[in-house]
Scaffold this motif. Structure first.
Motif, PDB file in Angstrom:
ATOM      1  N   PRO A 197     -46.352 -15.020 -38.388  1.00 36.23           N
ATOM      2  CA  PRO A 197     -47.326 -14.176 -37.907  1.00 36.23           C
ATOM      3  C   PRO A 197     -48.445 -14.835 -37.171  1.00 36.23           C
ATOM      4  O   PRO A 197     -49.211 -14.382 -36.357  1.00 36.23           O
ATOM      5  CB  PRO A 197     -47.555 -13.296 -38.961  1.00 36.23           C
ATOM      6  CG  PRO A 197     -47.694 -14.369 -40.280  1.00 36.23           C
ATOM      7  CD  PRO A 197     -46.496 -15.150 -39.565  1.00 36.23           C
ATOM      8  N   THR A 198     -48.432 -16.211 -37.129  1.00 36.17           N
ATOM      9  CA  THR A 198     -49.925 -16.857 -36.250  1.00 36.17           C
ATOM     10  C   THR A 198     -49.474 -17.312 -35.186  1.00 36.17           C
ATOM     11  O   THR A 198     -50.153 -18.017 -34.577  1.00 36.17           O
ATOM     12  CB  THR A 198     -50.188 -17.984 -37.383  1.00 36.17           C
ATOM     13  OG1 THR A 198     -49.432 -18.846 -37.488  1.00 36.17           O
ATOM     14  CG2 THR A 198     -50.632 -17.418 -38.874  1.00 36.17           C
ATOM     15  N   MET A 199     -47.856 -16.993 -34.731  1.00 37.09           N
ATOM     16  CA  MET A 199     -47.805 -18.034 -33.365  1.00 37.09           C
ATOM     17  C   MET A 199     -47.207 -16.871 -32.597  1.00 37.09           C
ATOM     18  O   MET A 199     -46.474 -15.780 -33.166  1.00 37.09           O
ATOM     19  CB  MET A 199     -46.700 -19.036 -33.503  1.00 37.09           C
ATOM     20  CG  MET A 199     -47.166 -20.286 -34.208  1.00 37.09           C
ATOM     21  SD  MET A 199     -45.958 -21.344 -34.534  1.00 37.09           S
ATOM     22  CE  MET A 199     -45.452 -21.755 -32.535  1.00 37.09           C
ATOM     23  N   PRO A 200     -47.195 -16.879 -31.268  1.00 39.58           N
ATOM     24  CA  PRO A 200     -46.807 -15.786 -30.400  1.00 39.58           C
ATOM     25  C   PRO A 200     -45.112 -15.721 -30.482  1.00 39.58           C
ATOM     26  O   PRO A 200     -44.444 -16.831 -30.751  1.00 39.58           O
ATOM     27  CB  PRO A 200     -47.042 -16.287 -29.092  1.00 39.58           C
ATOM     28  CG  PRO A 200     -48.319 -16.889 -29.066  1.00 39.58           C
ATOM     29  CD  PRO A 200     -48.103 -17.583 -30.354  1.00 39.58           C
ATOM     30  N   VAL A 201     -44.589 -14.698 -30.396  1.00 38.35           N
ATOM     31  CA  VAL A 201     -43.049 -14.480 -30.736  1.00 38.35           C
ATOM     32  C   VAL A 201     -42.119 -15.496 -29.833  1.00 38.35           C
ATOM     33  O   VAL A 201     -41.228 -16.271 -30.045  1.00 38.35           O
ATOM     34  CB  VAL A 201     -42.705 -13.066 -30.404  1.00 38.35           C
ATOM     35  CG1 VAL A 201     -41.125 -12.992 -30.429  1.00 38.35           C
ATOM     36  CG2 VAL A 201     -43.297 -12.134 -31.536  1.00 38.35           C
ATOM     37  N   GLY A 202     -42.593 -15.399 -28.376  1.00 37.31           N
ATOM     38  CA  GLY A 202     -41.719 -16.209 -27.611  1.00 37.31           C
ATOM     39  C   GLY A 202     -41.870 -17.623 -27.677  1.00 37.31           C
ATOM     40  O   GLY A 202     -40.773 -18.530 -27.497  1.00 37.31           O
ATOM     41  N   VAL A 203     -43.133 -17.988 -27.963  1.00 42.30           N
ATOM     42  CA  VAL A 203     -43.415 -19.367 -28.292  1.00 42.30           C
ATOM     43  C   VAL A 203     -42.615 -19.927 -29.269  1.00 42.30           C
ATOM     44  O   VAL A 203     -41.938 -21.142 -29.188  1.00 42.30           O
ATOM     45  CB  VAL A 203     -44.989 -19.859 -28.491  1.00 42.30           C
ATOM     46  CG1 VAL A 203     -45.409 -21.157 -28.800  1.00 42.30           C
ATOM     47  CG2 VAL A 203     -45.503 -19.163 -27.289  1.00 42.30           C
ATOM     48  N   GLN A 204     -42.572 -19.424 -30.676  1.00 35.39           N
ATOM     49  CA  GLN A 204     -41.797 -19.844 -31.589  1.00 35.39           C
ATOM     50  C   GLN A 204     -40.076 -19.825 -31.688  1.00 35.39           C
ATOM     51  O   GLN A 204     -39.463 -20.672 -32.223  1.00 35.39           O
ATOM     52  CB  GLN A 204     -42.180 -19.290 -33.011  1.00 35.39           C
ATOM     53  CG  GLN A 204     -42.101 -17.892 -33.135  1.00 35.39           C
ATOM     54  CD  GLN A 204     -42.860 -17.422 -34.604  1.00 35.39           C
ATOM     55  OE1 GLN A 204     -42.620 -17.673 -35.487  1.00 35.39           O
ATOM     56  NE2 GLN A 204     -43.960 -16.367 -34.156  1.00 35.39           N
ATOM     57  N   ILE A 205     -39.827 -18.839 -30.543  1.00 37.81           N
ATOM     58  CA  ILE A 205     -38.288 -18.854 -30.455  1.00 37.81           C
ATOM     59  C   ILE A 205     -38.074 -20.125 -29.441  1.00 37.81           C
ATOM     60  O   ILE A 205     -36.907 -20.681 -29.527  1.00 37.81           O
ATOM     61  CB  ILE A 205     -38.039 -17.521 -29.802  1.00 37.81           C
ATOM     62  CG1 ILE A 205     -38.060 -16.451 -30.834  1.00 37.81           C
ATOM     63  CG2 ILE A 205     -36.614 -17.493 -29.231  1.00 37.81           C
ATOM     64  CD1 ILE A 205     -37.962 -14.929 -30.117  1.00 37.81           C
ATOM     65  N   ALA A 206     -38.862 -20.313 -28.475  1.00 39.85           N
ATOM     66  CA  ALA A 206     -38.746 -21.444 -27.704  1.00 39.85           C
ATOM     67  C   ALA A 206     -38.529 -22.632 -28.372  1.00 39.85           C
ATOM     68  O   ALA A 206     -37.911 -23.534 -28.129  1.00 39.85           O
ATOM     69  CB  ALA A 206     -39.627 -21.415 -26.400  1.00 39.85           C
ATOM     70  N   GLU A 207     -39.508 -23.012 -29.180  1.00 37.00           N
ATOM     71  CA  GLU A 207     -39.693 -24.100 -30.099  1.00 37.00           C
ATOM     72  C   GLU A 207     -38.370 -24.138 -30.783  1.00 37.00           C
ATOM     73  O   GLU A 207     -37.754 -25.400 -30.806  1.00 37.00           O
ATOM     74  CB  GLU A 207     -40.999 -24.008 -30.981  1.00 37.00           C
ATOM     75  CG  GLU A 207     -42.075 -24.499 -30.210  1.00 37.00           C
ATOM     76  CD  GLU A 207     -43.356 -24.674 -31.409  1.00 37.00           C
ATOM     77  OE1 GLU A 207     -42.996 -24.467 -32.479  1.00 37.00           O
ATOM     78  OE2 GLU A 207     -44.393 -24.824 -31.020  1.00 37.00           O
ATOM     79  N   LYS A 208     -37.865 -23.205 -31.417  1.00 34.44           N
ATOM     80  CA  LYS A 208     -36.782 -23.503 -32.341  1.00 34.44           C
ATOM     81  C   LYS A 208     -35.555 -23.772 -31.178  1.00 34.44           C
ATOM     82  O   LYS A 208     -34.469 -24.706 -31.509  1.00 34.44           O
ATOM     83  CB  LYS A 208     -36.354 -22.115 -32.844  1.00 34.44           C
ATOM     84  CG  LYS A 208     -35.131 -22.150 -33.602  1.00 34.44           C
ATOM     85  CD  LYS A 208     -34.322 -20.792 -33.385  1.00 34.44           C
ATOM     86  CE  LYS A 208     -32.912 -20.886 -33.966  1.00 34.44           C
ATOM     87  NZ  LYS A 208     -32.094 -19.632 -33.971  1.00 34.44           N
ATOM     88  N   LEU A 209     -35.485 -23.098 -30.281  1.00 35.54           N
ATOM     89  CA  LEU A 209     -34.212 -23.313 -28.947  1.00 35.54           C
ATOM     90  C   LEU A 209     -34.503 -24.771 -28.764  1.00 35.54           C
ATOM     91  O   LEU A 209     -33.261 -25.417 -28.555  1.00 35.54           O
ATOM     92  CB  LEU A 209     -34.696 -22.598 -27.951  1.00 35.54           C
ATOM     93  CG  LEU A 209     -33.795 -22.743 -26.783  1.00 35.54           C
ATOM     94  CD1 LEU A 209     -32.278 -22.550 -27.094  1.00 35.54           C
ATOM     95  CD2 LEU A 209     -33.820 -21.817 -25.558  1.00 35.54           C
TER      96      LEU A 209
END
Length: 608
Positions: free
Chosen positions: A105-117
């Motif tokens: 919840p402390t990170m923007p949605v798109g940013v953390q999906i991109a990090e995982k990618l």
């Protein structure tokens, strides 16, 4: 070798590490081909989630693979020492049923999906990962994807969050997608959109998909291969239509019979006729609730979120009143106000002739004996380190009206009333089922002898068979204790079976209120027809989803457009709808609707 075969599961057996214990999954076998959708049905506790985790190589430490193999593109994923390029998260992706707890919840949605990618596709640059995520956010129909990329999970509705989790799963271009009960927490229109979207994405991206669910009608929207799972085993497998027409096992026949019917269910619950002049148990008049939210990137600029806008309704004694609507329509905010956990900005809520706003804190504590709230998630609603008996008696301790030595007898009586054995009094809730946990919540409420129970999605976390047991329990308790219920739900089949009167809510307003049969067989508002057209059911619907099913989500409660708030999604909107807000009016005795189309003299065809 079949070149399109992507996944082969052979005699997969999973169980606890302790010897002599029964397996949780027993001899599961199937084959899956590219672009194929394989539907698996099981009741709660039937092994769906365990199978999905076993296929994704994600078992908890307490369990182990006892036998079998999972072959992905010719590579046995269970052999950790073998060579190969298989990766969980890249080649086999997983989506669960709790999207709100799946992201930080402390990170923007798109940013953390991109990090995982980037972690599973290190050959892609960070900028390429970002562009891929933005592209897919748009592909799953999240509006303004480039802006939403930087928003936090708290700003996403349930439907949008589930779409984001689909992006999280497919962004690495997996060959197999496992979807575990992903529509269970969603309302009917968003669930229908997610199912259609998932079907489209599987074909477009050539993903093989395993769709596991506890809702048999949801599998009907795919209509392909279907397996029925019972106690960790496949007991039947055939095309969905064949399964309905000629089920081969008692488990399949029982599953089909347990699906609630909406239009072929008969008359539904009898409408209670009240004496002329009888006062409502609860009267809600002109209630508004607006939240102030700081505008991003500013210091003292705020915007107003209009969660509830002018709701007026009466709840009569001993009736079952239902409130339905999409996620984000204001149901939960209204629920908190009905339970007086939040106070309205304007308007009044009167319970039993008493204006709740005029009570002192001490008077309010005593008044709370008369109305109780039951929440949706029995896992977060119950403290895990408190015994069952102590949880139920807590409110009695706070009020101090009953001697301690008499509490245990009163608590065990309440437990017996809801079907809980007395031996659970000193037990912790960690080993209890979802249904048993909900029964604890019901006992906590009944211990105070309330007149009104407010149920906020209370039955949505359990399967239809357990729902039926609790509905029967609510009926018995109502007859015995003279109770009144308010059901807030997105489960239209349950509302049809239980509620005598129903209110339909859209973007903070009531758009229709009617008796059960009138609402389901002759709805007045286009939004009500859209909800009914999206209801998952095994019977033929009187409303064609192609004509009424909605796309996207409601407008933002921050910038509500002028005129009718439903006009932007209504297939029959005309000029007046976009400039004049319709009022909730009684068009027929006992039937209220807010729609200009009911003024037939002025209605005109929708603009092309």
């Amino acid at each position: 070798m079949d070149l399109s075969l992507i996944l082969e599961v052979d005699n997969l057996t999973v169980g606890p590490r302790a010897e002599g214990t029964a397996p949780i999954l027993d001899g599961i076998s199937f084959r899956l081909h590219t672009s194929e959708i394989f539907g698996i049905y099981a009741e709660s506790g039937g092994g769906k989630t365990m199978l999905s985790r076993a296929l994704a190589d994600w078992l908890p430490d307490s369990l182990t693979y006892r036998s079998g193999r999972v072959m992905f593109a010719g590579h046995d994923t269970l052999k950790k020492t073998s060579t190969g390029t298989f990766r969980v998260g890249r080649d086999i992706a997983y989506i669960g049923s709790k999207p709100q707890s799946s992201l930080d919840p402390t990170m923007p949605v798109g940013v953390q999906i991109a990090e995982k990618l980037h972690s599973v596709r290190p050959e892609w640059t960070p900028n390429e990962c970002r562009e891929r995520v933005v592209q897919l956010l748009g592909e799953v129909r999240i509006p303004s994807p480039a802006e939403r990329y930087y928003e936090y999970p708290s700003k996403f509705s349930g439907g949008m969050m589930q779409r984001a989790m689909i992006v999280d799963a497919i962004c690495a271009e997996p060959a197999v997608l496992i979807a575990d009960n992903i529509t269970q927490p969603l309302d009917v229109t968003i669930a229908a959109q997610i199912v259609a979207l998932l079907h489209d994405l599987c074909l477009r991206h050539k993903m093989a998909t395993i769709y596991l669910t506890s809702s048999l009608p949801i599998l009907g929207q795919f209509g392909k291969r279907t397996a029925l799972m019972h106690h960790g085993r496949f007991v039947e497998e055939q095309p969905f239509e064949d399964l309905l027409k000629a089920p081969q096992t008692d488990a399949a026949r029982s599953a089909i019979d347990s699906v609630p019917r909406i239009w072929s269910a008969g008359e539904g619950p009898a409408v209670r006729r009240h004496a002329e002049g009888e006062a409502p148990l609860m009267r809600v008049a002109g209630v508004h609730r607006t939240y102030r939210q700081r505008k991003r990137g500013t210091f003292n600029t705020y915007r107003n979120i209009q969660a509830v806008r002018g709701v007026t309704l009466d709840i009569m004694p001993r009736e079952n009143f239902g409130i339905v609507g999409e996620s984000g329509c204001g149901k939960s905010t209204l629920t908190r106000m009905l339970a007086w956990l939040e106070t309205p900005d304007t308007g009044t809520i009167v319970l039993g002739g008493t204006d709740l706003a005029k009570l002192t804190p001490r008077e309010l504590i005593r008044k709370r004996n008369e109305f109780q709230l039951l929440l949706q998630d029995p896992y977060t609603a119950l403290p895990p380190r408190t015994t069952v008996g102590r949880m139920i008696e807590e409110s009695l301790r706070i009020r101090g009206e009953i001697p301690r030595k008499e509490m245990r007898a009163k608590v065990t009586a309440a437990m017996a009333e809801v079907g809980l054995p007395a031996k659970l009094y000193d037990a912790l809730p960690n080993a209890l089922s979802t249904g048993e946990r909900q029964r604890i919540s019901i006992a906590r409420a009944l211990i105070l002898d309330p007149k009104l129970l407010i149920l906020d999605e209370t039955l949505s976390a359990i399967d239809q068979r357990e729902q039926g047991k609790l509905i029967d329990l609510f009926s018995r308790l109502q007859a015995k204790n003279d109770l009144t219920y308010v059901f807030i739900s997105h489960d239209l089949a349950m509302v049809r079976k239980v509620c005598t009167r129903i209110a339909v809510m859209y973007l903070g307003e009531m758009v229709e209120i009617a008796d059960n049969r009138d609402l389901f067989f002759d709805p007045q508002h286009p939004y009500t027809k859209a909800l009914l057209s999206a209801a998952p059911t095994l019977e033929e619907k009187p409303f064609n989803a192609g004509d009424f099913l909605l796309e996207g989500e409601p407008p933002s409660p921050i910038d509500i457009p002028p005129g009718c708030s439903f006009a932007s999604r209504c297939p029959k909107a005309f000029a007046r709808c976009r400039v004049e807000t319709p009022r909730l009016q009684e068009h027929q005795p006992g039937r209220f609707a807010a729609c200009h189309l009911l003024d037939t003299a002025e209605a005109e065809p929708a603009a092309a």
